[in-house]
Design an enzyme around this catalytic site. Structure first.
Site, short mmCIF file in Angstrom:
data_model
loop_
_atom_site.label_atom_id
_atom_site.label_comp_id
_atom_site.label_asym_id
_atom_site.label_seq_id
_atom_site.Cartn_x
_atom_site.Cartn_y
_atom_site.Cartn_z
N SER A 470 50.63 -42.79 -22.93
CA SER A 470 50.20 -43.25 -21.85
C SER A 470 50.99 -44.45 -21.54
CB SER A 470 48.53 -43.64 -21.81
OG SER A 470 48.36 -44.13 -20.44
N HIS A 522 38.92 -42.52 -36.38
CA HIS A 522 38.73 -42.99 -37.88
C HIS A 522 38.23 -41.88 -38.73
CE1 HIS A 522 39.04 -45.97 -40.72
NE2 HIS A 522 38.65 -46.98 -39.87
N ASP A 526 43.31 -43.26 -40.90
CA ASP A 526 42.80 -44.46 -41.42
C ASP A 526 43.50 -45.68 -40.99
OD1 ASP A 526 40.62 -43.11 -42.98
OD2 ASP A 526 41.92 -42.78 -44.67
#
Length: 549
Positions: A470, A522, A526
């Site tokens: 975006s 998550h 990570d």
């Protein structure tokens, strides 16, 4: 988690289908968009694509076999997943459907002992079978409602099989809807600008002299009545605004074109108007409360209606009546889908954000030299998309999808590019972006942008993304965060290139910088993984010559 695939309804009159050929066998891996099988309907043989990915665990209908719509066709899931219960429940449902069908046919058989009631039922059934009842189609796998943008035929017109009946907006795009039968268009159930749930009555096609009133009575009595969704022309007696094309200000209760409406705080005030003025106002859809009369004692007369400009509302009138104004924009199917998906993404995926600033001095110079060659013109966005594609090749953990059983890492790079349009946001997909030249990426995105604003994107052009970008830099936005476009596990937000003082070799100089923010799920990506991806991306952004070597 295993997904049950039922025999699809591939035409509005389809009741059963025949599996002509399976393109996958049990144990094969299936990707979203892969062709599973060829299915013969009552009209044609069509390829049936998978809306899910996984392993084909079960085939419920063999090649050459027929089955009713909604019968268990196949099951896709994870390797070694136990689907015994799903197969059992699918078979039980099939038997129940067959039992119900036999009971229905028996109840409609004209036996002497059943009297006139059954004869009437049989007559009604024959009337319904003589016409083609068209329901609001499901034009995408996530579509729950549709909006009629334009009718290409009007009641009384002859319709040939294959002709375009209407343009319908789904939750993803505006698509042409073709007639599957020939005949006369007898009835339109959903007007232009109106929305309705999938399977609601859209139109009826039949013989020219058919009894439409009787047919409508039978159709409405044969389905559970559900209220039609509010159209974009009416909701809670408040009109919405079309900012592109000013329309006459109209009566609150009439299903008319979008407009701005003033709600008078004193609705009981008596309006004095001549009968002719009232008639003209009704014909033109003008609210008398918005007109200042020039006749005796403020009486509204003919010339006041004829000279009324809907774009100019008298300031003195607003002050005198203490008017309040509101603008209500009815939610389109696209806007509802955006709200549903982004809310789901935000509250199911644990988002976190990493922001980094790049030195883009070389990027600015690279673009100038590239465009100076005269062969192609590219934007900063085109170069950045290429850099993103290259970085994803080195970090498949970011180019992935999550489900409860496994994480799927995609080897192909399908970049979703967020494009804002007047009533929402679409994300067309550049397939195999890493294999395309910078100027080719630019051409594809420009074409997407034009067709997105005209709502002419095709279904397969807005599906299958593995990562999304975006860019609001062209609007001067220096830094922002985005919500992940599921089933992706990350989205990159690109800010503006800013000219400002920077320190280089212990000296203050004027340089160019750009901030980007990576939003990640998550559960899959990570913090260290996301940081390494941004480092790799920075190598390409800050040294774009690497993109063409």
């Amino acid at each position: 988690m295993a997904e049950i695939i039922n025999m699809p309804r591939l035409s509005d009159t389809m009741e059963e289908g025949t599996v002509v050929q399976w393109f996958k066998k049990v144990g094969d891996s299936v990707q979203e968009g892969d062709i599973l099988a060829e299915i013969e309907t009552d009209k044609a043989t069509m390829e049936f694509e998978s809306f899910h990915q996984g392993i084909l665990l079960y085939v419920g209908i063999q090649e050459g076999e027929k089955a009713d719509v909604d019968a268990l066709l196949a099951i896709i899931g994870d390797q070694d997943e136990d689907i015994t219960e799903l197969i059992t429940s699918g078979s039980s449902q099939k038997e129940e459907n067959q039992t119900n069908q036999l009971a229905e046919e028996k109840s409609l058989t004209p036996k002497d002992s059943q009297g006139e009631s059954n004869k009437s039922n049989l007559k009604d059934r024959r009337i319904l079978e003589s016409v083609h009842v068209i329901k609001m189609p499901q034009l995408s796998d996530t579509m729950e409602e549709g909006k009629v943008i334009e009718w290409r035929k009007k009641v009384g017109d002859q319709v040939q099989e294959g002709e375009v009946l209407a343009e319908i907006e789904s939750d993803k795009a505006v698509m042409e809807f073709e007639a599957f039968e020939s005949g006369t268009l007898l009835h339109i159930g959903i007007q232009e600008g109106e929305s309705a749930l999938v399977d609601k009555l859209l139109a009826i096609i039949g013989e020219k002299d058919a009894d439409v009133d009787q047919i409508l009575k039978l159709v409405t009595s044969s389905e559970t009545d559900q209220p039609k969704l509010p159209s974009q022309k009416e909701e809670n007696n408040v009109r919405e605004v079309d900012v592109k094309k000013p329309q006459p200000i109209e009566k609150l209760a009439s299903p008319i074109s979008p407009s701005i409406v003033s709600i008078n705080s004193s609705p009981t005030d008596k309006m004095i108007a001549s009968p002719l003025a009232k008639k003209l106002a009704k014909e033109k859809g003008i609210q008398l409360q918005l007109i200042k009369g020039t006749g005796t004692n403020g009486r509204i007369i003919k010339r006041d209606i004829e000279s009324f400009d809907p774009k100019i509302i008298s300031t003195s009138s607003k002050i005198r009546n203490f008017e309040e104004q509101v603008v209500a924009i009815v939610n389109t199917p696209m806007r509802k889908a955006i709200a549903k998906r982004l809310s789901s993404s935000k509250f199911t995926a644990p988002h976190y954000y990493l922001t980094i600033q790049y030195d883009v001095e070389n990027l600015v110079a690279f673009r100038q030299q590239y465009n100076a060659s005269g062969q192609y013109k590219v934007s900063f966005n085109d170069i950045i998309l290429k850099a993103v594609a290259f970085a994803l090749k080195q970090h498949p953990q970011v180019n992935a999808q999550w489900n409860d059983q496994k994480i799927v890492q995609n080897k192909h790079i399908h970049l979703g590019v967020a494009i804002g349009i007047d009533d929402g946001l679409v994300v067309p997909v550049v397939k195999f972006a890493d294999q395309r030249d910078i100027h080719e990426l630019g051409s594809i995105v420009k074409d997407f942008a034009v067709r997105a604003r005209d709502k002419k994107l095709k279904q397969d052009e807005i599906e299958g993304s593995t990562f999304t970008v975006s860019n609001l830099g062209m609007f001067g936005i220096e830094e922002f965060t985005s919500i992940i476009n599921q089933p992706n596990v990350a989205i990159l937000s690109i800010g503006a290139i800013v000219e400002k003082p920077v320190v280089k070799e212990r000296k203050m100089v004027i340089g160019h910088t750009m901030k980007v923010t990576l939003a990640s799920d998550h559960r899959v990506v990570d913090g260290v993984t996301g940081a390494k991806f941004l480092q790799t991306l920075g190598e390409f952004v800050e040294n774009p010559i690497l993109l063409i070597i």
